[in-house]
Design a protein around this motif. Structure first.
Motif, PDB file in Angstrom:
ATOM      1  N   LYS A   2      40.322 -31.581 -69.271  1.00 47.72           N
ATOM      2  CA  LYS A   2      38.947 -31.173 -69.018  1.00 47.72           C
ATOM      3  C   LYS A   2      38.474 -30.172 -70.071  1.00 47.72           C
ATOM      4  O   LYS A   2      39.240 -29.387 -70.616  1.00 47.72           O
ATOM      5  CB  LYS A   2      38.826 -30.549 -67.625  1.00 47.72           C
ATOM      6  N   ALA A   3      37.160 -30.219 -70.335  1.00 45.80           N
ATOM      7  CA  ALA A   3      36.560 -29.291 -71.298  1.00 45.80           C
ATOM      8  C   ALA A   3      36.579 -27.882 -70.732  1.00 45.80           C
ATOM      9  O   ALA A   3      36.680 -27.679 -69.522  1.00 45.80           O
ATOM     10  CB  ALA A   3      35.135 -29.732 -71.598  1.00 45.80           C
ATOM     11  N   PRO A   4      36.468 -26.860 -71.606  1.00 45.58           N
ATOM     12  CA  PRO A   4      36.393 -25.474 -71.122  1.00 45.58           C
ATOM     13  C   PRO A   4      35.191 -25.281 -70.211  1.00 45.58           C
ATOM     14  O   PRO A   4      34.259 -26.082 -70.183  1.00 45.58           O
ATOM     15  CB  PRO A   4      36.259 -24.664 -72.418  1.00 45.58           C
ATOM     16  N   ILE A   5      35.198 -24.197 -69.498  1.00 45.37           N
ATOM     17  CA  ILE A   5      34.138 -23.911 -68.537  1.00 45.37           C
ATOM     18  C   ILE A   5      32.794 -23.772 -69.258  1.00 45.37           C
ATOM     19  O   ILE A   5      32.689 -23.164 -70.313  1.00 45.37           O
ATOM     20  CB  ILE A   5      34.471 -22.628 -67.747  1.00 45.37           C
ATOM     21  N   THR A   6      31.775 -24.381 -68.681  1.00 42.27           N
ATOM     22  CA  THR A   6      30.426 -24.328 -69.234  1.00 42.27           C
ATOM     23  C   THR A   6      29.668 -23.141 -68.642  1.00 42.27           C
ATOM     24  O   THR A   6      30.059 -22.591 -67.607  1.00 42.27           O
ATOM     25  CB  THR A   6      29.666 -25.611 -68.894  1.00 42.27           C
ATOM     26  N   PRO A   7      28.554 -22.726 -69.281  1.00 40.04           N
ATOM     27  CA  PRO A   7      27.756 -21.634 -68.707  1.00 40.04           C
ATOM     28  C   PRO A   7      27.290 -21.925 -67.279  1.00 40.04           C
ATOM     29  O   PRO A   7      27.255 -21.027 -66.435  1.00 40.04           O
ATOM     30  CB  PRO A   7      26.582 -21.516 -69.675  1.00 40.04           C
ATOM     31  N   ARG A   8      26.920 -23.188 -67.014  1.00 42.04           N
ATOM     32  CA  ARG A   8      26.493 -23.525 -65.645  1.00 42.04           C
ATOM     33  C   ARG A   8      27.620 -23.283 -64.652  1.00 42.04           C
ATOM     34  O   ARG A   8      27.424 -22.662 -63.598  1.00 42.04           O
ATOM     35  CB  ARG A   8      26.046 -24.982 -65.581  1.00 42.04           C
ATOM     36  N   SER A   9      28.806 -23.762 -64.992  1.00 43.13           N
ATOM     37  CA  SER A   9      29.942 -23.590 -64.092  1.00 43.13           C
ATOM     38  C   SER A   9      30.291 -22.123 -63.924  1.00 43.13           C
ATOM     39  O   SER A   9      30.603 -21.658 -62.814  1.00 43.13           O
ATOM     40  CB  SER A   9      31.151 -24.364 -64.625  1.00 43.13           C
ATOM     41  N   CYS A  11      28.313 -19.567 -64.097  1.00 36.88           N
ATOM     42  CA  CYS A  11      27.307 -18.937 -63.229  1.00 36.88           C
ATOM     43  C   CYS A  11      27.549 -19.281 -61.762  1.00 36.88           C
ATOM     44  O   CYS A  11      27.469 -18.406 -60.885  1.00 36.88           O
ATOM     45  CB  CYS A  11      25.911 -19.361 -63.654  1.00 36.88           C
ATOM     46  N   ARG A 105      38.299 -30.403 -60.424  1.00 31.65           N
ATOM     47  CA  ARG A 105      37.644 -31.011 -61.595  1.00 31.65           C
ATOM     48  C   ARG A 105      38.587 -31.960 -62.337  1.00 31.65           C
ATOM     49  O   ARG A 105      38.130 -32.754 -63.161  1.00 31.65           O
ATOM     50  CB  ARG A 105      37.115 -29.924 -62.530  1.00 31.65           C
ATOM     51  N   GLU A 110      32.461 -32.702 -62.703  1.00 34.04           N
ATOM     52  CA  GLU A 110      32.203 -31.262 -62.666  1.00 34.04           C
ATOM     53  C   GLU A 110      31.238 -30.877 -61.554  1.00 34.04           C
ATOM     54  O   GLU A 110      31.446 -29.879 -60.854  1.00 34.04           O
ATOM     55  CB  GLU A 110      31.630 -30.828 -64.023  1.00 34.04           C
ATOM     56  N   THR A 111      30.195 -31.666 -61.357  1.00 36.18           N
ATOM     57  CA  THR A 111      29.194 -31.322 -60.336  1.00 36.18           C
ATOM     58  C   THR A 111      29.797 -31.348 -58.942  1.00 36.18           C
ATOM     59  O   THR A 111      29.556 -30.448 -58.131  1.00 36.18           O
ATOM     60  CB  THR A 111      27.995 -32.288 -60.420  1.00 36.18           C
TER      61      THR A 111
END
Length: 472
Positions: A2-9, A11, A105, A110-111
């Motif tokens: 999985k990709a690194p944590i995004t700003p949305r995640s 928050c 995840r 992710e959602t």
């Protein structure tokens, strides 16, 4: 990977943690008795022993597993105040939504993982335990760590996580068959041994220590107290009662408090459970050795057969239930989970946010104050002795077991008990079985207190349904 944590995640997960922390402390310290036991255990470990400091003679602390007290022990070297322990407990619980997201995840998008984290963090089941010095948060974190290690083939890491799981709560035994199956199915018996050896050694050592002290392992004794000599006669009744209770508790998370006692929440909980069961079966069809699926199945079976009913028992299962629910709902998972999150926030979470806890003060505050103000020191006996003794500032011991009335009174005198607390209508978590041995013993003890030959009433608080007696 999985990709690194995004700003949305980031928050969303930050909001989840802050929400859990905002409700701490959700209960006064001592409400559940086990929270006192964990704190006392931590203090005892900090002193180099493991015994019940609040009871005369400091008997061995065999009724609670030692992992959570061991985590709290360093704090016990620094302070005796309960506030820091409540704060640390809230931090552990606030970490669970992020751990759930990190595990889920890998299994879904992710959602969906974020929605599950939000549903966990905003659940009234979770928020009602924020800041409670209880072991559910550590147990849930260890469970998620064990599953993550098992799913990625790290046998030794899974084994050590399982050891923490069992030393936190004996209920962790329900996950061990799933772990063994993962590695045996892959024809890796050496890894199966590595995954089972740490928990076997850890729990075996704890059980051996317990046996050396009281010739018993207390959690297994509790099971036998529920069922007695004929378990099959009670199993169906207990399982049915538990299924209704936990379905109502889960369904009640999404309805206003005024509807939580209605059939509507039971139906909603049953529908959610049915969807989760569908997801469980789908997971096993895709992968017969899925550790999460087998752990959920084993945990649900154990919870169904356990005679005590507490809503907090659902907390460690919530991550697995939410995963299975999302799988069972299929394409409807995201809109359905979003709807559930909105319902939960609107009906339960937001209305409670910022308001005083309904459990901010002890239900027996007046009785405890009277006991604490007695002119001479005393020894208290009650059905919940650790909690009652802590909140009244008295050393305490449990009500004795005796077949005859005379022996009951004599045992209290021999133990130098000076006051006995009676609380009518108390919740013992035994709603599934009105004839359970612990309930019958307490009720018989209360009837004996009415015998004027052996006992005299010292004080009564009718509004608290409590009275204090002394032996004659």
């Amino acid at each position: 990977m999985k990709a690194p944590i995004t700003p949305r995640s980031a928050c969303v997960l930050t909001a989840c943690a802050l929400l859990v922390l905002a409700f701490a402390p959700a209960q006064y310290f001592g409400r559940q008795q086990d929270d006192v036991l964990y704190l006392v255990g931590a203090r005892a470990l900090a002193m180099g022993r493991y015994c019940l400091l609040t009871a005369p003679g400091c008997p061995p602390l065999t009724m609670i597993n030692p992992a959570w007290p061991a985590v709290l022990a360093p704090l016990a070297w620094i302070t005796d105040h309960t506030g820091p322990f409540q704060a640390l407990s809230a931090i552990f619980l606030a970490a669970v939504p992020a751990a759930l997201w990190a595990w889920l995840r890998r299994r879904t998008d992710e959602t969906t993982a974020l929605l599950a984290a939000g549903l966990f963090a905003s659940s009234p089941l979770v928020l009602s335990q924020s800041g409670a010095v209880m072991s559910e948060a550590l147990f849930t974190l260890a469970l998620l760590a064990m599953l993550a290690a098992a799913e990625t083939g790290r046998a030794l890491s899974a084994g050590f996580a399982a050891a923490v799981l069992l030393l936190t709560r004996t209920a962790g035994v329900s996950a061990l068959p799933a772990l063994a199956a993962v590695f045996l199915r892959k024809r890796r018996p050496f890894d199966a041994a590595r995954v089972l050896l740490p928990p076997a050694l850890a729990f075996g050592s704890w059980a051996a220590w317990s046996w050396s002290k009281i010739r018993s392992v207390e959690k297994f004794d509790m099971f036998s107290l529920t069922y007695g000599a004929n378990p099959l006669a009670k199993l169906a009744h207990v399982a049915t009662s538990n299924a209704h209770y936990y379905a109502s508790e889960w369904g009640g998370c999404f309805a206003p408090p005024a509807l939580c006692a209605s059939a509507l929440v039971s139906i909603l909980g049953a529908l959610l459970a049915a969807a989760a069961l569908r997801g469980l079966l789908l997971a096993l069809r895709r992968r017969g050795d899925d550790p999460a699926a087998w752990t959920l199945a084993g945990s649900a079976l154990m919870l169904g057969a356990w005679g005590w009913q507490y809503e907090r028992y659902l907390i460690p299962l919530l991550p697995l239930l939410l995963w299975a629910l999302s799988l069972g709902l299929g394409r409807a998972a995201k809109p359905a989970l979003t709807t559930l999150l909105i319902l939960q926030l609107g009906a339960q979470t937001i209305p409670r946010l910022g308001r005083p806890s309904p459990w901010a003060e002890p239900e027996l505050a007046k009785t405890y104050a009277w006991l604490a103000a007695r002119p001479r020191p005393g020894l208290l006996s009650s059905a919940e002795p650790v909690r009652d003794g802590w909140l009244s500032g008295l050393p305490s011991r449990a009500l004795p077991r005796a077949e005859r009335d005379e022996d009951f009174a004599a045992a209290l005198k021999a133990s130098r008990v000076t006051c006995i607390l009676r609380v009518d209508g108390q919740d013992y978590g035994l709603g599934a079985d009105e004839s359970a041995v612990p309930r019958r013993e307490v009720e018989r003890a209360y009837r004996r207190l009415e015998d004027p030959r052996f006992f005299r009433k010292l004080h009564e608080e009718p509004t608290e349904r409590a009275a204090v007696y002394e032996p004659r």
